[in-house]
Design a protein around this motif. Structure first.
Motif, short mmCIF file in Angstrom:
data_model
loop_
_atom_site.label_atom_id
_atom_site.label_comp_id
_atom_site.label_asym_id
_atom_site.label_seq_id
_atom_site.Cartn_x
_atom_site.Cartn_y
_atom_site.Cartn_z
N ARG A 17 -8.21 -7.80 -1.55
CA ARG A 17 -7.79 -6.56 -0.88
C ARG A 17 -8.27 -6.47 0.57
NH1 ARG A 17 -5.65 -2.47 -3.66
NH2 ARG A 17 -6.81 -0.87 -2.57
N ASN A 64 4.15 0.72 6.05
CA ASN A 64 3.61 0.79 4.70
C ASN A 64 3.11 -0.61 4.33
OD1 ASN A 64 3.01 1.10 2.01
ND2 ASN A 64 4.73 2.48 1.66
N MET A 71 -9.48 -2.85 2.19
CA MET A 71 -8.79 -1.79 1.50
C MET A 71 -9.56 -1.30 0.26
SD MET A 71 -6.43 -1.39 3.58
CE MET A 71 -5.24 -0.30 2.87
N THR A 103 1.69 -1.58 1.38
CA THR A 103 1.55 -1.83 -0.05
C THR A 103 2.24 -3.13 -0.48
OG1 THR A 103 3.47 -0.41 -0.48
CG2 THR A 103 1.28 0.58 -0.70
N TYR A 120 -2.38 3.68 2.62
CA TYR A 120 -1.79 2.35 2.80
C TYR A 120 -0.80 2.32 3.97
CZ TYR A 120 -3.85 1.20 -1.67
OH TYR A 120 -4.73 0.98 -2.67
#
Length: 175
Positions: free
Chosen positions: A52, A4, A89, A6, A109
């Protein structure tokens, strides 16, 4: 194995190292399903470069049991893959598809490490794998492995361009 991503978006310049084990026990290649051997942990570093954007670098080491191109005996082929990717992203899956930059290993993500390694492996597969430079292969008539045994099959293949002349000779034999 899914990662993950994030937590890397909290601040620019944040980096994280991962050491993961591949979940896959085999990979699908153009030659069929090949088993993994001598698998080392996959090492990955993901960095947030700002706006990002994520940059991934890493390495994977393992061996695949690939069938010999001539005799079909399994051959252990070592791989040392270098992983270098950049992820924007901000792009949606539709944007990536339109730009022909589809990344099936990135789902939202989550990063699928097995798929990432599989994609890199497909780019690094050898064209032909031989168990030995002098591999004799298999007999195209009986299927015997000519490295281990000899067969007594007739291996003379007539030239198809000569079939007309062979028909003439057969006519004279009948007379």
């Amino acid at each position: 194995m899914l990662i993950n991503l994030t937590e890397l978006f909290t601040r620019d310049g944040k980096e994280k190292d991962y050491t993961l084990h591949l979940d896959a026990k085999a990979f699908q290649t153009p030659d069929g399903v090949c088993d993994l051997a001598d698998v080392k942990p996959v090492r990955i570093r993901v960095a947030n470069t700002g706006d990002r954007m994520l940059v991934l670098s890493g390495s994977a080491k393992f061996a695949l049991m690939i069938p010999c191109s001539r005799c079909l005996e399994p051959v252990k082929v070592p791989f040392s893959l270098t992983l270098d990717r950049a992820f924007d992203m901000k792009q949606t899956d539709e944007d990536r598809a339109r730009d022909l930059d589809e990344q099936p290993y990135l789902q939202g993500y989550n990063l699928d490490v097995d798929q990432l390694v599989r994609d890199e492996l497909l780019l690094n597969l050898p064209m032909k794998v031989l168990c030995d430079e002098d591999c004799k292969g298999i007999c195209n008539r009986c299927g015997a492995n000519l490295n281990h045994e000899t067969c007594h099959c007739d291996r003379s293949v007539p030239d198809p361009r000569m079939s007309v002349i062979q028909d003439i000779f057969k006519q004279f034999k009948e007379v």
